[in-house]
Design a protein around this motif. Structure first.
Motif, PDB file in Angstrom:
ATOM      1  N   ARG A 148      38.006  51.579  67.438  1.00 63.89           N
ATOM      2  CA  ARG A 148      38.665  51.431  66.196  1.00 63.89           C
ATOM      3  C   ARG A 148      37.484  51.223  65.254  1.00 63.89           C
ATOM      4  NH1 ARG A 148      43.972  50.356  66.736  1.00 63.89           N
ATOM      5  NH2 ARG A 148      44.162  49.217  64.399  1.00 63.89           N
ATOM      6  N   ASP A 149      37.549  50.897  63.992  1.00 57.73           N
ATOM      7  CA  ASP A 149      36.628  50.823  62.922  1.00 57.73           C
ATOM      8  C   ASP A 149      35.534  51.789  62.809  1.00 57.73           C
ATOM      9  OD1 ASP A 149      35.742  48.991  60.988  1.00 57.73           O
ATOM     10  OD2 ASP A 149      34.195  48.202  62.261  1.00 57.73           O
ATOM     11  N   ARG A 150      35.956  53.039  63.189  1.00 63.45           N
ATOM     12  CA  ARG A 150      35.159  54.153  62.885  1.00 63.45           C
ATOM     13  C   ARG A 150      34.843  54.637  61.554  1.00 63.45           C
ATOM     14  NH1 ARG A 150      31.857  54.446  66.825  1.00 63.45           N
ATOM     15  NH2 ARG A 150      32.617  52.170  66.332  1.00 63.45           N
ATOM     16  N   HIS A 151      33.963  55.191  61.081  1.00 64.50           N
ATOM     17  CA  HIS A 151      33.747  55.611  59.496  1.00 64.50           C
ATOM     18  C   HIS A 151      34.129  57.011  59.276  1.00 64.50           C
ATOM     19  CE1 HIS A 151      31.198  56.537  55.911  1.00 64.50           C
ATOM     20  NE2 HIS A 151      32.213  55.684  55.445  1.00 64.50           N
ATOM     21  N   ILE A 152      34.891  57.112  58.352  1.00 67.46           N
ATOM     22  CA  ILE A 152      35.313  58.477  58.025  1.00 67.46           C
ATOM     23  C   ILE A 152      35.058  59.017  56.557  1.00 67.46           C
ATOM     24  CG2 ILE A 152      37.094  60.348  57.883  1.00 67.46           C
ATOM     25  CD1 ILE A 152      38.556  58.626  60.055  1.00 67.46           C
ATOM     26  N   LEU A 153      34.288  59.936  56.287  1.00 68.92           N
ATOM     27  CA  LEU A 153      33.833  60.222  54.878  1.00 68.92           C
ATOM     28  C   LEU A 153      34.645  61.598  54.459  1.00 68.92           C
ATOM     29  CD1 LEU A 153      32.648  59.810  52.108  1.00 68.92           C
ATOM     30  CD2 LEU A 153      30.381  61.161  53.191  1.00 68.92           C
ATOM     31  N   ILE A 154      35.685  61.475  53.636  1.00 69.41           N
ATOM     32  CA  ILE A 154      36.330  62.959  53.220  1.00 69.41           C
ATOM     33  C   ILE A 154      35.611  63.367  51.926  1.00 69.41           C
ATOM     34  CG2 ILE A 154      38.624  63.835  52.219  1.00 69.41           C
ATOM     35  CD1 ILE A 154      39.889  61.602  53.686  1.00 69.41           C
ATOM     36  N   VAL A 155      35.005  64.487  51.800  1.00 68.33           N
ATOM     37  CA  VAL A 155      34.235  65.238  50.786  1.00 68.33           C
ATOM     38  C   VAL A 155      35.110  66.186  50.378  1.00 68.33           C
ATOM     39  CG1 VAL A 155      32.197  66.150  49.977  1.00 68.33           C
ATOM     40  CG2 VAL A 155      32.133  64.554  51.940  1.00 68.33           C
ATOM     41  N   LEU A 156      35.406  66.193  48.861  1.00 68.92           N
ATOM     42  CA  LEU A 156      36.143  67.065  48.111  1.00 68.92           C
ATOM     43  C   LEU A 156      35.225  68.022  47.439  1.00 68.92           C
ATOM     44  CD1 LEU A 156      39.204  65.028  46.993  1.00 68.92           C
ATOM     45  CD2 LEU A 156      39.301  66.733  48.768  1.00 68.92           C
ATOM     46  N   ASP A 157      35.226  69.271  47.539  1.00 68.47           N
ATOM     47  CA  ASP A 157      34.191  70.346  46.905  1.00 68.47           C
ATOM     48  C   ASP A 157      35.345  70.737  45.829  1.00 68.47           C
ATOM     49  OD1 ASP A 157      33.084  72.280  45.841  1.00 68.47           O
ATOM     50  OD2 ASP A 157      32.921  73.605  47.603  1.00 68.47           O
ATOM     51  N   LEU A 195      32.704  60.238  61.088  1.00 67.13           N
ATOM     52  CA  LEU A 195      33.342  61.838  60.692  1.00 67.13           C
ATOM     53  C   LEU A 195      33.187  62.118  59.355  1.00 67.13           C
ATOM     54  CD1 LEU A 195      34.973  63.942  61.889  1.00 67.13           C
ATOM     55  CD2 LEU A 195      37.035  62.568  61.487  1.00 67.13           C
ATOM     56  N   ILE A 196      32.639  63.032  59.071  1.00 65.85           N
ATOM     57  CA  ILE A 196      32.514  64.019  57.629  1.00 65.85           C
ATOM     58  C   ILE A 196      33.471  64.956  57.717  1.00 65.85           C
ATOM     59  CG2 ILE A 196      30.988  65.038  55.919  1.00 65.85           C
ATOM     60  CD1 ILE A 196      28.633  63.421  56.742  1.00 65.85           C
ATOM     61  N   VAL A 197      34.483  64.926  56.819  1.00 68.14           N
ATOM     62  CA  VAL A 197      35.700  66.034  56.825  1.00 68.14           C
ATOM     63  C   VAL A 197      35.131  66.587  55.200  1.00 68.14           C
ATOM     64  CG1 VAL A 197      38.008  66.446  56.320  1.00 68.14           C
ATOM     65  CG2 VAL A 197      37.349  64.758  58.046  1.00 68.14           C
ATOM     66  N   LEU A 198      34.520  67.799  55.171  1.00 69.85           N
ATOM     67  CA  LEU A 198      34.549  68.735  54.127  1.00 69.85           C
ATOM     68  C   LEU A 198      35.649  69.526  53.775  1.00 69.85           C
ATOM     69  CD1 LEU A 198      32.488  69.515  51.960  1.00 69.85           C
ATOM     70  CD2 LEU A 198      31.367  70.841  53.517  1.00 69.85           C
ATOM     71  N   LEU A 199      36.194  69.144  52.547  1.00 71.32           N
ATOM     72  CA  LEU A 199      37.189  70.245  52.358  1.00 71.32           C
ATOM     73  C   LEU A 199      36.629  71.188  51.185  1.00 71.32           C
ATOM     74  CD1 LEU A 199      39.769  67.307  52.006  1.00 71.32           C
ATOM     75  CD2 LEU A 199      40.411  69.415  53.031  1.00 71.32           C
ATOM     76  N   THR A 200      36.507  72.437  51.507  1.00 72.70           N
ATOM     77  CA  THR A 200      35.663  73.201  50.767  1.00 72.70           C
ATOM     78  C   THR A 200      36.354  74.713  51.114  1.00 72.70           C
ATOM     79  OG1 THR A 200      33.619  74.197  49.996  1.00 72.70           O
ATOM     80  CG2 THR A 200      33.869  73.522  52.289  1.00 72.70           C
ATOM     81  N   GLY A 201      35.957  75.690  50.384  1.00 73.86           N
ATOM     82  CA  GLY A 201      36.139  77.045  50.821  1.00 73.86           C
ATOM     83  C   GLY A 201      35.341  77.902  51.999  1.00 73.86           C
ATOM     84  N   VAL A 212      31.048  66.716  62.085  1.00 72.01           N
ATOM     85  CA  VAL A 212      31.584  67.526  60.908  1.00 72.01           C
ATOM     86  C   VAL A 212      32.832  68.297  61.248  1.00 72.01           C
ATOM     87  CG1 VAL A 212      30.773  68.767  59.033  1.00 72.01           C
ATOM     88  CG2 VAL A 212      29.056  67.301  60.171  1.00 72.01           C
ATOM     89  N   VAL A 213      33.673  68.139  60.252  1.00 71.18           N
ATOM     90  CA  VAL A 213      34.862  68.987  60.176  1.00 71.18           C
ATOM     91  C   VAL A 213      35.015  69.610  58.757  1.00 71.18           C
ATOM     92  CG1 VAL A 213      37.325  69.260  60.267  1.00 71.18           C
ATOM     93  CG2 VAL A 213      36.251  67.671  61.903  1.00 71.18           C
TER      94      VAL A 213
END
Length: 436
Positions: A230-239, A332-338, A361-362
């Motif tokens: 638990r206590d993992r870090h997630i960064l959601i990046v919106l393009d 975990l870096i989640v990149l929401l892009t095209g 990276v996702v």
């Protein structure tokens, strides 16, 4: 002064009757004078408008597509009763098409030195802040022939939040999360798992999980079980650059990305992980970091509500640099892009090693389901050309996804209705595999 339709009707009827009974200019003049006198008296008896005190209350936020109730409290300080017609003006996007006239107009009676309340129901059709305009009041006399009219500035803002339509998928994903979170132990170990307990070996168990020392003490073969950390870090990046402005169906791609980000945030928060948000195009548009689990969804939806796609290319170098600042440790870096070939290959692909060197990276992209319809067309020459163009576009997206995968990125390309649950499934799969 404002005249009503009743005044014009009365004048016309008086002229008609006078013309039939007293066909003379003197008779017509007498009737006209009588009507004017009635108008003046009616106007004098109408309650004043400028002295009215109008305040607002009610909703300040609402989910997009849901109704929001805003109240107007009208206080009449004069001794004369107020017979009023009120128009509560808002921007056109605050109403469903065709409902503005009925929803914004009210009829109100307020006795002297009293107050009354009316309700305006808004149904915003766009995300973001919707501001109230003027409140126009027409105070009519007791005869309804004339009245006083004026406007009051009564500021109020209602923020339309993302609709979060994908929350219907949350219960099923939470059930799967409970299976991973110690209730059903895992037999695999990775960077994101920690020791849970020992149990007896069963056929089919991974032999790498056998604890030989514990087996010697028990005189039976014992295996270690593991549960996700638990206590993992997630960064959601919106393009929020140009590619997010492309419309898929009735909404821009950015709206589907926001929905996916909200579902992932709700799921990861329940899993005990920390989630931060970054929205970026040429510069940082919004960021939310360090919020507690109880306030994180509220903070995310508030920040997302005002985001709009920009009509220029995203500065990927700045986006990656800002992401690394917000995620200094393994995340975990989640990149929401095209998945458009040119911006990915020229902008993102050369910078990916900076992210994948330290982070998981996702990349999640919103696909256009209309491409599948075009690719199936064969009936006419135009349909064949459309199918060829659609196939070429899909092939380019697959090629771009393959190149990203070879750099260590998990790539997800799904339709607007599927991208949110697919992203949640990807998160659960990474957690189950010990990669988070």
């Amino acid at each position: 002064m404002a005249l009503t339709g009743r005044t014009a009707l009365l004048a016309a009827l008086g002229a008609l009757v006078t013309g039939l009974l007293l066909p003379s200019w003197a008779g017509i003049g007498a009737v006209t004078g009588t009507v004017l006198l009635a108008v003046v008296v009616d106007l004098a008896l109408a309650a004043p408008v400028r002295s009215l005190r109008i305040t607002r209350g009610g909703a300040t936020t609402v989910r997009l597509g849901e109704p929001a109730t805003v109240e107007l409290t009208v206080t009449n300080p004069s001794g004369r009763p107020l017979h009023a017609r009120i128009r509560d003006a808002w921007a056109p996007s605050a109403w469903r098409p065709g409902t503005e006239i009925a929803a914004s107009r009210h009829t109100l009676r307020v006795p002297g030195r009293e107050r009354r309340r009316v309700t305006t129901v808004l149904t915003p059709t766009r995300r973001g802040d919707h501001h109230a305009h003027k409140v126009t009041v027409r105070s009519l006399g007791p005869l309804g022939l004339a009245g006083r009219q004026g406007s009051h500035l009564v500021p109020w803002t209602v923020r339309a939040l993302p609709p979060f339509a994908s929350r219907k998928h949350l219960p099923s994903r939470l059930a799967r999360l409970r299976e991973l979170d110690g209730r059903t132990s895992l037999l695999t170990r990775g960077q994101g798992t920690e020791f849970d307990s020992l149990r007896e070996y069963l056929p089919g168990d991974d032999i790498r999980s056998i604890d030989w020392r514990a087996s010697a003490r028990r005189q039976t073969v014992a295996v270690r079980t593991w549960r996700p950390e638990r206590d993992r870090h997630i960064l959601i990046v919106l393009d929020t650059g140009r590619t997010s402005a492309g419309r898929v169906g009735d909404a821009p791609r950015l709206d589907a990305s926001l929905d996916a980000a909200l579902l992932l945030t709700a799921l990861a928060t329940k899993a005990g992980d920390r989630v931060d948000l970054l929205a970026h195009d040429l510069r940082k548009r919004a960021s939310v970091a360090g919020r507690s689990p109880n306030e994180i969804l509220t903070a995310f939806t508030g920040a997302m509500a005002v985001l709009e796609p920009a009509l220029y290319e995203t500065d990927m170098r700045s986006l990656v640099a800002t992401s690394l600042k917000m995620a200094p440790h393994r995340s975990l870096i989640v990149l929401l892009t095209g998945l458009d070939a040119a911006p990915v290959e020229d902008g993102l692909l050369p910078l990916l090693p900076l992210l994948t060197k330290r982070h998981e990276v996702v990349l999640a992209s919103v696909a256009d389901p209309h491409l599948d319809e075009l690719a199936a067309g064969r009936g006419t020459v135009e349909a064949v050309y459309g199918a060829a163009a659609a196939e070429q576009t899909r092939a380019d997206r697959r090629l771009t996804a393959d190149r990203l995968t070879r750099t260590g990125v998990t790539v997800l390309d799904a339709a607007p209705a599927s991208v949110a649950p697919a992203l949640a499934d990807t998160y659960l799969a990474l957690k189950a595999a010990g990669r988070l």
